[in-house]
Design a protein around this motif. Sequence first.
Motif, PDB file in Angstrom:
ATOM      1  N   GLU A  36      -3.786   2.838   1.326  1.00 38.81           N
ATOM      2  CA  GLU A  36      -4.919   2.168   0.670  1.00 38.81           C
ATOM      3  C   GLU A  36      -5.931   1.677   1.702  1.00 38.81           C
ATOM      4  N   ARG A  37      -5.452   1.140   2.810  1.00 35.98           N
ATOM      5  CA  ARG A  37      -6.371   0.710   3.879  1.00 35.98           C
ATOM      6  C   ARG A  37      -7.118   1.908   4.464  1.00 35.98           C
ATOM      7  N   THR A  38      -6.436   3.047   4.579  1.00 34.45           N
ATOM      8  CA  THR A  38      -7.074   4.259   5.090  1.00 34.45           C
ATOM      9  C   THR A  38      -8.188   4.702   4.146  1.00 34.45           C
ATOM     10  N   ILE A  39      -7.956   4.628   2.856  1.00 36.50           N
ATOM     11  CA  ILE A  39      -8.997   4.963   1.875  1.00 36.50           C
ATOM     12  C   ILE A  39     -10.160   3.988   1.997  1.00 36.50           C
ATOM     13  N   ASN A  40      -9.858   2.707   2.135  1.00 37.55           N
ATOM     14  CA  ASN A  40     -10.916   1.694   2.258  1.00 37.55           C
ATOM     15  C   ASN A  40     -11.759   1.896   3.512  1.00 37.55           C
ATOM     16  N   ARG A  41     -11.161   2.444   4.565  1.00 42.94           N
ATOM     17  CA  ARG A  41     -11.915   2.742   5.795  1.00 42.94           C
ATOM     18  C   ARG A  41     -12.727   4.029   5.648  1.00 42.94           C
ATOM     19  N   LYS A  42     -12.578   4.685   4.510  1.00 42.44           N
ATOM     20  CA  LYS A  42     -13.269   5.940   4.192  1.00 42.44           C
ATOM     21  C   LYS A  42     -12.802   7.113   5.055  1.00 42.44           C
ATOM     22  N   ASP A  43     -11.580   7.046   5.527  1.00 38.77           N
ATOM     23  CA  ASP A  43     -10.968   8.166   6.248  1.00 38.77           C
ATOM     24  C   ASP A  43     -10.199   8.986   5.209  1.00 38.77           C
ATOM     25  N   LEU A  44     -10.958   9.694   4.384  1.00 38.22           N
ATOM     26  CA  LEU A  44     -10.408  10.297   3.174  1.00 38.22           C
ATOM     27  C   LEU A  44      -9.497  11.492   3.445  1.00 38.22           C
ATOM     28  N   GLU A  45      -9.799  12.287   4.448  1.00 34.06           N
ATOM     29  CA  GLU A  45      -8.910  13.420   4.763  1.00 34.06           C
ATOM     30  C   GLU A  45      -7.558  12.921   5.265  1.00 34.06           C
ATOM     31  N   GLU A  46      -7.576  11.884   6.085  1.00 34.53           N
ATOM     32  CA  GLU A  46      -6.327  11.299   6.574  1.00 34.53           C
ATOM     33  C   GLU A  46      -5.547  10.697   5.401  1.00 34.53           C
ATOM     34  N   ALA A  47      -6.240  10.039   4.497  1.00 33.63           N
ATOM     35  CA  ALA A  47      -5.574   9.461   3.324  1.00 33.63           C
ATOM     36  C   ALA A  47      -4.913  10.556   2.494  1.00 33.63           C
ATOM     37  N   ARG A  48      -5.577  11.702   2.337  1.00 36.19           N
ATOM     38  CA  ARG A  48      -4.995  12.823   1.588  1.00 36.19           C
ATOM     39  C   ARG A  48      -3.713  13.299   2.268  1.00 36.19           C
ATOM     40  N   ARG A  49      -3.742  13.418   3.588  1.00 35.28           N
ATOM     41  CA  ARG A  49      -2.553  13.855   4.324  1.00 35.28           C
ATOM     42  C   ARG A  49      -1.408  12.861   4.134  1.00 35.28           C
ATOM     43  N   GLU A  50      -1.729  11.576   4.194  1.00 34.60           N
ATOM     44  CA  GLU A  50      -0.701  10.545   4.066  1.00 34.60           C
ATOM     45  C   GLU A  50      -0.103  10.517   2.660  1.00 34.60           C
ATOM     46  N   ILE A  51      -0.948  10.683   1.639  1.00 36.22           N
ATOM     47  CA  ILE A  51      -0.439  10.737   0.266  1.00 36.22           C
ATOM     48  C   ILE A  51       0.495  11.935   0.107  1.00 36.22           C
ATOM     49  N   ASP A  52       0.083  13.074   0.638  1.00 32.10           N
ATOM     50  CA  ASP A  52       0.932  14.274   0.572  1.00 32.10           C
ATOM     51  C   ASP A  52       2.268  14.043   1.271  1.00 32.10           C
ATOM     52  N   LEU A  53       2.235  13.305   2.363  1.00 33.53           N
ATOM     53  CA  LEU A  53       3.456  12.992   3.099  1.00 33.53           C
ATOM     54  C   LEU A  53       4.410  12.174   2.236  1.00 33.53           C
ATOM     55  N   LEU A  54       3.901  11.155   1.557  1.00 39.34           N
ATOM     56  CA  LEU A  54       4.753  10.339   0.697  1.00 39.34           C
ATOM     57  C   LEU A  54       5.234  11.130  -0.520  1.00 39.34           C
ATOM     58  N   ARG A  55       4.423  12.075  -0.981  1.00 39.99           N
ATOM     59  CA  ARG A  55       4.839  12.913  -2.121  1.00 39.99           C
ATOM     60  C   ARG A  55       6.030  13.792  -1.759  1.00 39.99           C
ATOM     61  N   GLU A  56       6.177  14.142  -0.482  1.00 44.63           N
ATOM     62  CA  GLU A  56       7.344  14.925  -0.066  1.00 44.63           C
ATOM     63  C   GLU A  56       8.629  14.156  -0.322  1.00 44.63           C
ATOM     64  N   PHE A  57       8.544  12.829  -0.255  1.00 43.06           N
ATOM     65  CA  PHE A  57       9.725  12.008  -0.497  1.00 43.06           C
ATOM     66  C   PHE A  57       9.901  11.695  -1.985  1.00 43.06           C
ATOM     67  N   ASP A  58       8.814  11.313  -2.658  1.00 39.41           N
ATOM     68  CA  ASP A  58       8.910  10.911  -4.065  1.00 39.41           C
ATOM     69  C   ASP A  58       7.660  11.386  -4.799  1.00 39.41           C
ATOM     70  N   SER A  59       7.709  12.604  -5.289  1.00 40.40           N
ATOM     71  CA  SER A  59       6.511  13.218  -5.891  1.00 40.40           C
ATOM     72  C   SER A  59       6.120  12.600  -7.227  1.00 40.40           C
TER      73      SER A  59
END
Length: 179
Positions: A118-141
């Motif tokens: 959420e902090r990454t999204i707030n910093r507007k680093d949207l591509e990094e936020a997408r990567r991080e969300i995908d990473l967490l989805r690998e554990f709990d989709s």
Amino acid sequence: MSRFLSAVSHRYALVLVSLLVLVAAAAIFWHGQAANATIDDTTLSAGEVNEASTDDAQSGSAILLGLARDAMRDGRLVAPAGSNAFEFYLSVLQLEPENRTAHEALRESFVRASEEIERTINRKDLEEARREIDLLREFDSNNFTLALLGGKLSAARNIMTKQHEAEAERIRQARAAGS
């Protein structure tokens, strides 16, 4: 003088031939050792192979668990890419799908990781936020928090697109006024 040169060139030729013979003998010896090692490896029983691969997985897991603990201690929960705790724990699960330590660590750190995203999204680093969300989805989709973060990411992308469009329009108008 020519006799001297002839004797020297014969010595060099003899030394060169001797070196070539030694190199050839060493190559033959080395090749024979490699062939024996291959034969020895092929005589392993299936149980020995399974035991060896299990040992490799466990030692690999131990290394990855250590890297994950270091990453957690250093505050690298989901970033940077390739060197964060979540990726290390997920790698452990690829080697040992039932590893309790990795499962528990991922489950316990999920909320903190979501907050980081959420902090990454707030910093507007949207591509990094997408990567991080995908990473967490690998554990709990199916996690509801990830659905919320995905919605927030999508909204942030829409806002950024509208800001870029407005800026482009302002630039066009400024150029048109300047012409």
